[in-house]
Every structure is written in structure tokens, then in C-alpha cells.
Design a protein around this motif. Structure first.
Motif, PDB file in Angstrom:
ATOM      1  N   UNK A 102      20.841  43.345 -68.569  1.00  0.00           N
ATOM      2  CA  UNK A 102      21.642  44.483 -68.149  1.00  0.00           C
ATOM      3  C   UNK A 102      22.808  43.965 -67.306  1.00  0.00           C
ATOM      4  N   UNK A 103      23.788  44.842 -67.071  1.00  0.00           N
ATOM      5  CA  UNK A 103      24.922  44.454 -66.238  1.00  0.00           C
ATOM      6  C   UNK A 103      24.473  44.102 -64.829  1.00  0.00           C
ATOM      7  N   UNK A 104      23.330  44.625 -64.425  1.00  0.00           N
ATOM      8  CA  UNK A 104      22.789  44.343 -63.094  1.00  0.00           C
ATOM      9  C   UNK A 104      21.977  43.046 -63.049  1.00  0.00           C
ATOM     10  N   UNK A 105      21.813  42.401 -64.211  1.00  0.00           N
ATOM     11  CA  UNK A 105      21.139  41.117 -64.229  1.00  0.00           C
ATOM     12  C   UNK A 105      19.673  41.143 -64.589  1.00  0.00           C
ATOM     13  N   UNK A 106      19.175  42.280 -65.080  1.00  0.00           N
ATOM     14  CA  UNK A 106      17.768  42.345 -65.475  1.00  0.00           C
ATOM     15  C   UNK A 106      17.609  41.875 -66.922  1.00  0.00           C
ATOM     16  N   UNK A 107      16.760  40.879 -67.184  1.00  0.00           N
ATOM     17  CA  UNK A 107      16.567  40.408 -68.558  1.00  0.00           C
ATOM     18  C   UNK A 107      15.828  41.441 -69.404  1.00  0.00           C
ATOM     19  N   UNK A 108      16.297  41.623 -70.638  1.00  0.00           N
ATOM     20  CA  UNK A 108      15.715  42.637 -71.508  1.00  0.00           C
ATOM     21  C   UNK A 108      15.048  42.052 -72.754  1.00  0.00           C
ATOM     22  N   UNK A 109      15.731  41.118 -73.415  1.00  0.00           N
ATOM     23  CA  UNK A 109      15.213  40.625 -74.686  1.00  0.00           C
ATOM     24  C   UNK A 109      15.930  39.338 -75.076  1.00  0.00           C
ATOM     25  N   UNK A 110      15.217  38.490 -75.785  1.00  0.00           N
ATOM     26  CA  UNK A 110      15.867  37.360 -76.451  1.00  0.00           C
ATOM     27  C   UNK A 110      16.495  37.863 -77.756  1.00  0.00           C
ATOM     28  N   UNK A 111      17.647  37.311 -78.106  1.00  0.00           N
ATOM     29  CA  UNK A 111      18.338  37.687 -79.341  1.00  0.00           C
ATOM     30  C   UNK A 111      18.743  36.428 -80.087  1.00  0.00           C
ATOM     31  N   UNK A 112      18.259  36.307 -81.329  1.00  0.00           N
ATOM     32  CA  UNK A 112      18.656  35.213 -82.201  1.00  0.00           C
ATOM     33  C   UNK A 112      19.414  35.799 -83.384  1.00  0.00           C
ATOM     34  N   UNK A 113      20.643  35.333 -83.580  1.00  0.00           N
ATOM     35  CA  UNK A 113      21.484  35.799 -84.683  1.00  0.00           C
ATOM     36  C   UNK A 113      21.576  34.696 -85.727  1.00  0.00           C
ATOM     37  N   UNK A 114      21.353  35.047 -87.003  1.00  0.00           N
ATOM     38  CA  UNK A 114      21.196  34.017 -88.032  1.00  0.00           C
ATOM     39  C   UNK A 114      22.047  34.310 -89.259  1.00  0.00           C
ATOM     40  N   UNK A 115      22.308  33.244 -90.005  1.00  0.00           N
ATOM     41  CA  UNK A 115      22.892  33.332 -91.345  1.00  0.00           C
ATOM     42  C   UNK A 115      22.290  32.181 -92.140  1.00  0.00           C
ATOM     43  N   UNK A 116      21.231  32.491 -92.885  1.00  0.00           N
ATOM     44  CA  UNK A 116      20.458  31.447 -93.551  1.00  0.00           C
ATOM     45  C   UNK A 116      21.115  31.003 -94.856  1.00  0.00           C
TER      46      UNK A 116
END
Length: 251
Positions: A102-116
Motif C-alpha cells: 500500500x502507499x502507507x508501506x503495508x505489504x499485500x502480495x507478491x506479484x510475478x509477471x510472465x511471458x513464457x
């Protein structure tokens, strides 16, 4: 090719499409970006975008863009966004990995973006890439309790085209377990003017993530016998892919 959008002219069709169908999204993932700086400044100037460097020429970059309501930072065990291991041969696209805050610095989720790896004959290569992604997701699961989102162009082909008993998307879902594949409301996320159709684009998420809504805008799932002009116009002015849009509850 964004060169068709002239500076000072009316907003081009591709820009209007992004604004209309993706303008309310907090996080966007793009593939096949060649000129990153042009794309970031002319197409999504209101977003903060990250990608990776060191790929010259016409390399197709992956980019993650977000609004000011969120931050996207490199993972704590890396100093950049590049997951190089996915480039199994030296010429494929690395994945982009990081953590959403979040903008306040709270971690929410890991995100992996791919193009196989692309094409019908490359299922074995995509399986190797999926195994690397699964290992990465497992490592992330051991470091914290954050969920994982994996999204992008997985280049999944149907068994009728790969001459296998299973569709690629089912093979990859088995490998990526316990991540689950988000079921799409369309049969195809890719369509060429000549008639080739594929379901290439997907999202895989941790079991704790609630998927509230899934849409896919554009002409990729339209029947050619009834909507050929719309399909051709979309292909010529926007993309051969159609975006997958998700509403996710992360906590």
C-alpha cells in the motif's frame, strides 16, 4: 506500435482502449513492450512503471505499472525486479517479480509477471519455466505469509495443437499447485485476422486470494462470421491479445 499516436493529436485508439477498459485498474501488467520509455510516457503516463534493463534491440519487455495508491518493490532477496532464471536459453523474456505494498508501506502480495516461450511445439520449454516459477513461489511462501499473484502471457496452447492429451493451461496448473488458475469468462484471449485463436493469457493466485470479478475486453472472443470487421479493426489498432482484468481481495 505507438508511433501512430502523434504528439498533439487526438488520443489514438489504443490509448482510448486502455483508458476505457483498464483506466480503473490499480495495477497493470504489459508484455511485448519494445520501447519502454515511449510506452511509459505516452500510453500510461499516470502510472509508475518498472521493467528490466540490459535487453537491446527489439526485445519484448514485461512491465508492471501501478497507481499512487500502491507501491511495487523488488523482492527482499533481490536488488532488482528481474527473475532471470525464466530466460532458460539466453534469448527468452525474464519474468518480473516484486511485492505490492500500500502507499502507507503495508505489504499485500507478491506479484510475478510472465511471458513464457511461444508456439505450439514449445510445451516442454514452458513446463521447465513453470517449474522455475513454482520453485520461486514456494521460496516466497517460506519467507512470509503473503499471497502470490502470477499473471501474464503463458502462451498456453490447446492439446489439439500441441498433439498432447492435455491443454497446456491444465499442465501448468498442475505444476504451479497450490496456486490455482483463474477461470476466464472467454474461450480466447488471442485472435488474428486470419482466424487463429488461442487462450494464452492467465492469472494464477494463492488459495487465500478471493477473485471477485474477471473480464476480458476486446474482440478476441468474437465470432468471425458475425464480427469480422470488429476483429480486424481491433487487431490493427489495439492488439492481437485481449486483456484479462481481475478484481482481487488480498486480505
Amino acid at each position: 506500435e505507438i508511433s501512430a499516436c502523434l504528439v498533439g493529436s487526438e488520443m489514438c485508439i489504443r490509448d482510448r482502449f486502455i483508458q476505457e477498459h483498464l483506466g480503473d485498474r490499480d495495477v497493470l501488467v504489459f508484455q511485448e513492450i519494445v520501447d519502454k520509455e515511449l510506452f511509459f510516457t505516452e500510453v500510461v503516463p499516470e502510472y509508475t512503471c518498472v521493467s528490466y534493463d540490459g535487453r537491446a534491440g527489439k526485445h519484448q519487455h514485461i512491465a508492471v505499472c501501478h497507481t499512487d495508491a500502491f507501491e511495487y518493490r523488488p523482492p527482499t532477496d533481490d536488488d532488482n525486479y528481474t527473475l532471470e532464471e525464466i530466460d532458460t536459453s539466453g534469448y527468452l523474456r525474464p519474468a518480473v517479480h516484486g511485492t505490492i505494498y500500500t502507499a502507507e508501506g503495508e505489504p499485500l502480495s507478491h506479484l510475478l509477471a510472465v511471458h513464457l516461450k511461444a508456439n505450439e511445439q514449445s510445451t516442454d520449454r514452458r513446463i521447465v519455466q513453470a517449474e522455475i516459477l513454482q520453485a520461486r513461489a514456494s521460496t516466497l511462501g517460506e519467507t512470509d505469509a503473503l499471497p502470490v499473484i502470477m499473471i501474464g502471457d503463458f502462451n498456453t496452447h490447446f492439446g489439439i495443437d500441441t498433439e498432447r492429451d492435455e491443454n497446456d493451461e491444465d499442465i501448468l496448473e498442475d505444476i504451479l499447485h497450490p496456486l490455482t488458475r483463474v477461470r476466464l469468462p472467454v474461450d480466447y484471449t488471442y485472435q488474428e485476422k486470419g482466424g487463429k485463436t488461442r487462450r494464452l493469457d492467465h492469472a494464477f493466485v494463492s488459495p487465500g486470494i478471493s477473485v471477485e470479478n474477471v473480464t476480458s475486453a476486446g474482440a478476441c472472443d468474437l465470432d468471425r462470421t458475425m464480427f469480422l470487421p470488429e476483429i480486424e479493426t481491433y487487431y490493427d489498432t489495439v492488439s492481437d491479445h485481449c486483456p484479462v482484468s481481475l478484481d482481487l481481495v488480498l486480505r
